[in-house]
Design a protein around this motif. Structure first.
Motif, PDB file in Angstrom:
ATOM      1  N   PHE A   1       0.830  -1.211   0.000  1.00 47.68           N
ATOM      2  CA  PHE A   1       0.000   0.000   0.000  1.00 47.68           C
ATOM      3  C   PHE A   1       0.862   1.259   0.000  1.00 47.68           C
ATOM      4  N   LEU A   2       1.954   1.254   0.767  1.00 51.23           N
ATOM      5  CA  LEU A   2       2.850   2.407   0.781  1.00 51.23           C
ATOM      6  C   LEU A   2       3.474   2.640  -0.594  1.00 51.23           C
ATOM      7  N   ASP A   3       3.885   1.573  -1.267  1.00 50.10           N
ATOM      8  CA  ASP A   3       4.430   1.709  -2.616  1.00 50.10           C
ATOM      9  C   ASP A   3       3.406   2.363  -3.542  1.00 50.10           C
ATOM     10  N   PHE A   4       2.170   1.917  -3.429  1.00 45.85           N
ATOM     11  CA  PHE A   4       1.094   2.458  -4.257  1.00 45.85           C
ATOM     12  C   PHE A   4       0.882   3.943  -3.986  1.00 45.85           C
ATOM     13  N   MET A   5       0.822   4.308  -2.700  1.00 48.13           N
ATOM     14  CA  MET A   5       0.566   5.707  -2.328  1.00 48.13           C
ATOM     15  C   MET A   5       1.679   6.632  -2.802  1.00 48.13           C
ATOM     16  N   LYS A   6       2.920   6.179  -2.712  1.00 44.62           N
ATOM     17  CA  LYS A   6       4.061   7.021  -3.073  1.00 44.62           C
ATOM     18  C   LYS A   6       4.185   7.238  -4.576  1.00 44.62           C
ATOM     19  N   GLN A   7       3.483   6.426  -5.364  1.00 41.83           N
ATOM     20  CA  GLN A   7       3.521   6.587  -6.814  1.00 41.83           C
ATOM     21  C   GLN A   7       2.403   7.501  -7.325  1.00 41.83           C
ATOM     22  N   LEU A   8       1.498   7.901  -6.437  1.00 40.43           N
ATOM     23  CA  LEU A   8       0.384   8.752  -6.839  1.00 40.43           C
ATOM     24  C   LEU A   8       0.817  10.218  -6.910  1.00 40.43           C
ATOM     25  N   PRO A   9       0.093  11.042  -7.670  1.00 42.81           N
ATOM     26  CA  PRO A   9       0.379  12.485  -7.669  1.00 42.81           C
ATOM     27  C   PRO A   9       0.209  13.021  -6.251  1.00 42.81           C
ATOM     28  N   PRO A  10       1.185  13.767  -5.709  1.00 40.87           N
ATOM     29  CA  PRO A  10       1.132  14.216  -4.315  1.00 40.87           C
ATOM     30  C   PRO A  10      -0.118  15.049  -4.017  1.00 40.87           C
ATOM     31  N   ALA A  11      -0.682  14.802  -2.846  1.00 40.15           N
ATOM     32  CA  ALA A  11      -1.816  15.592  -2.355  1.00 40.15           C
ATOM     33  C   ALA A  11      -1.702  15.681  -0.835  1.00 40.15           C
ATOM     34  N   ARG A  12      -2.247  16.755  -0.270  1.00 38.09           N
ATOM     35  CA  ARG A  12      -2.077  17.016   1.162  1.00 38.09           C
ATOM     36  C   ARG A  12      -2.654  15.902   2.029  1.00 38.09           C
ATOM     37  N   TRP A  13      -3.767  15.296   1.609  1.00 39.69           N
ATOM     38  CA  TRP A  13      -4.419  14.285   2.447  1.00 39.69           C
ATOM     39  C   TRP A  13      -3.596  12.995   2.544  1.00 39.69           C
ATOM     40  N   MET A  14      -2.644  12.803   1.618  1.00 41.81           N
ATOM     41  CA  MET A  14      -1.851  11.567   1.612  1.00 41.81           C
ATOM     42  C   MET A  14      -0.783  11.549   2.702  1.00 41.81           C
ATOM     43  N   THR A  15      -0.215  12.702   2.989  1.00 44.27           N
ATOM     44  CA  THR A  15       0.934  12.775   3.903  1.00 44.27           C
ATOM     45  C   THR A  15       0.676  12.134   5.269  1.00 44.27           C
ATOM     46  N   PRO A  16      -0.435  12.474   5.939  1.00 43.46           N
ATOM     47  CA  PRO A  16      -0.677  11.855   7.258  1.00 43.46           C
ATOM     48  C   PRO A  16      -0.788  10.331   7.198  1.00 43.46           C
ATOM     49  N   ILE A  17      -1.396   9.812   6.125  1.00 44.74           N
ATOM     50  CA  ILE A  17      -1.563   8.361   5.997  1.00 44.74           C
ATOM     51  C   ILE A  17      -0.212   7.678   5.829  1.00 44.74           C
ATOM     52  N   ILE A  18       0.635   8.251   4.963  1.00 42.55           N
ATOM     53  CA  ILE A  18       1.958   7.669   4.718  1.00 42.55           C
ATOM     54  C   ILE A  18       2.820   7.724   5.984  1.00 42.55           C
ATOM     55  N   GLU A  19       2.818   8.897   6.631  1.00 42.46           N
ATOM     56  CA  GLU A  19       3.639   9.048   7.848  1.00 42.46           C
ATOM     57  C   GLU A  19       3.149   8.130   8.960  1.00 42.46           C
ATOM     58  N   GLU A  20       1.848   7.959   9.040  1.00 42.40           N
ATOM     59  CA  GLU A  20       1.267   7.084  10.069  1.00 42.40           C
ATOM     60  C   GLU A  20       1.690   5.646   9.869  1.00 42.40           C
ATOM     61  N   LEU A  21       1.647   5.173   8.633  1.00 42.68           N
ATOM     62  CA  LEU A  21       2.008   3.790   8.343  1.00 42.68           C
ATOM     63  C   LEU A  21       3.520   3.562   8.462  1.00 42.68           C
ATOM     64  N   GLU A  22       4.309   4.527   8.017  1.00 40.71           N
ATOM     65  CA  GLU A  22       5.761   4.376   8.124  1.00 40.71           C
ATOM     66  C   GLU A  22       6.224   4.410   9.567  1.00 40.71           C
ATOM     67  N   GLY A  23       5.433   5.045  10.422  1.00 36.68           N
ATOM     68  CA  GLY A  23       5.776   5.091  11.826  1.00 36.68           C
ATOM     69  C   GLY A  23       5.246   3.913  12.606  1.00 36.68           C
ATOM     70  N   ALA A  24       4.308   3.165  11.971  1.00 37.92           N
ATOM     71  CA  ALA A  24       3.721   2.008  12.660  1.00 37.92           C
ATOM     72  C   ALA A  24       4.721   0.874  12.738  1.00 37.92           C
ATOM     73  N   LYS A  25       4.750   0.184  13.841  1.00 37.58           N
ATOM     74  CA  LYS A  25       5.681  -0.931  14.032  1.00 37.58           C
ATOM     75  C   LYS A  25       5.097  -2.207  13.482  1.00 37.58           C
TER      76      LYS A  25
END
Length: 400
Positions: free
Chosen positions: A376-400
């Motif tokens: 899912f992270l790979d998919f999100m990072k390939q999308l055109p950047p948008a403000r609503w994406m940042t919290p989701i990506i940071e949340e998942l990358e910070g999840a253990k």
């Protein structure tokens, strides 16, 4: 209807034999056609000398009930089948021995074995499976002995490969012993082999098979990484030599992040012949890219996975009790197929300025499974950047 039942009963009485109707692949029909067929069958259930044998994925039929009867409860979906199917028989997932027997039969057919030799082989394997609770698997040499076969040494070599593949195909979470997927894998190997021969590529069937198994069992993300390594290291990734070395310990090898979730599979896969560390995989890379589009390594989904995808696609809010329950009710083996299907549904979206329905469902599944999270992270990072994406990506990358 009363007159029809009487005429039908009289007709069966004249036959003097029971009528048994076999209904296969009902789970491949649309929800409307599947339930309409079951409703038609219901009309015949209480007639004498009539029986129906229905082969279908139970979860997918329950899903069809929910689609056909909009708003029906989980209880209604369960009761519907319980009232209709009088003798349910649940076919267990094929294990290593069953997949071994299936592979051997497919290889024999492809080799040109027919008639009495093929029937004798089938009978021997079937008998061995029946007695598997107290006997070891029948040896390959015993299977070949006493049969009129052409090119026995070549066939034996193919049987050995089938025996090596069986545990991987039975245990992989992306295959789960699904006979349909196993057959498709062999068809894929056959197509690539023919393509390689026509293009003058020096690739044998074993090499192609080993690569196809990797693609299917590890999925899109890990396969794309493998392709990158083949391309950047002149066809011979160094990590393959580490994996295939005698006495290699998978826990001591620095695996790519995309491969870490499948350590047990990699340890078994690396023992397959031939050793890839001794092969220039550049032709195999080009052959794979031409024959399998990127993103096409997902599995045939079970009914449970399809039901989960439908629930997650409807999720529009960050928190959903229904989606969380759907994930808990789904076997973990179905998480990755569900994530792949979910992303395929989201991929065609053109406007990513707003968060579409399904994204929060995918995020919820990503939190549950490490492989789903990486995909899912790979998919999100390939999308055109948008403000609503940042919290989701940071949340998942910070999840253990």
């Amino acid at each position: 209807m009363k007159e029809f039942r009487k005429a039908y009963s009289d007709l069966l009485a004249e036959f003097g034999k029971p009528l048994i109707v076999y209904v296969d692949n009902l789970d491949r029909c649309s929800p409307y056609n599947a339930i309409s067929t079951l409703e038609a069958i219901r009309l015949f259930l209480f007639l004498p000398n009539t029986a129906f044998v229905i082969a279908a994925d139970e979860d997918m039929i329950r899903l069809a009930v929910g689609e056909y009867h909009k708003g029906s409860s989980q209880r209604h979906q369960t009761d519907y089948l319980d009232k209709l199917i009088q003798i349910p028989i649940h076919v267990p997932r094929p294990g290593t021995l069953e997949i071994r027997a299936y592979l051997i039969m497919l290889v024999a057919l492809d080799h040109g074995v027919t008639g009495k030799p093929l029937e004798a082989l089938r009978h021997q394997l079937e008998l061995n499976l029946k007695m598997s609770w107290k006997e070891d698997a029948v040896a390959i040499d015993d299977l070949l002995e006493g049969k009129e076969l052409q090119d026995v040494s070549e066939l034996r070599s193919k049987f050995v490969v089938a025996e090596q593949l069986a545990p991987l195909l039975a245990e992989s979470s992306n295959i789960n012993g699904n006979p349909r997927i196993v057959k498709r894998l062999l068809n894929q190997v056959r197509i690539r082999r023919k393509t390689a021969l026509r293009r003058g590529m020096q690739l044998d069937e074993k090499t192609i098979t080993k690569l196809v198994i990797f693609e299917r069992c590890l999925g899109t993300r890990a396969t794309n990484k493998f392709y990158q390594m083949i391309d950047s290291e002149d066809g011979k990734p160094k990590i393959l030599a580490e994996l295939e070395a005698d006495g290699a310990n998978i826990d001591e090898i620095a695996l790519p992040e995309e491969w870490k979730a499948e350590k047990n599979f990699l340890a078994k896969w690396s023992r397959l012949t031939p050793k890839f560390s001794e092969v220039d995989l550049t032709p195999a890379l080009y052959l794979s890219k031409e024959n399998v589009p990127m993103g096409a390594f997902g599995t045939v989904m079970s009914g449970a996975a399809q039901k989960l995808v439908m629930a997650l696609l409807k999720q529009s809010q960050r928190i959903s009790i229904a989606s969380s329950k759907a994930i808990e009710d789904t076997p973990p083996d179905d998480y990755m197929p569900a994530m792949d299907a979910l992303l395929e549904k989201l991929r065609p979206i053109g406007d990513w300025s707003k968060c579409p329905d399904g994204i929060f469902g995918a995020r919820l599944l990503a939190e549950k499974d490490v492989r789903c999270k990486a995909t899912f992270l790979d998919f999100m990072k390939q999308l055109p950047p948008a403000r609503w994406m940042t919290p989701i990506i940071e949340e998942l990358e910070g999840a253990k």
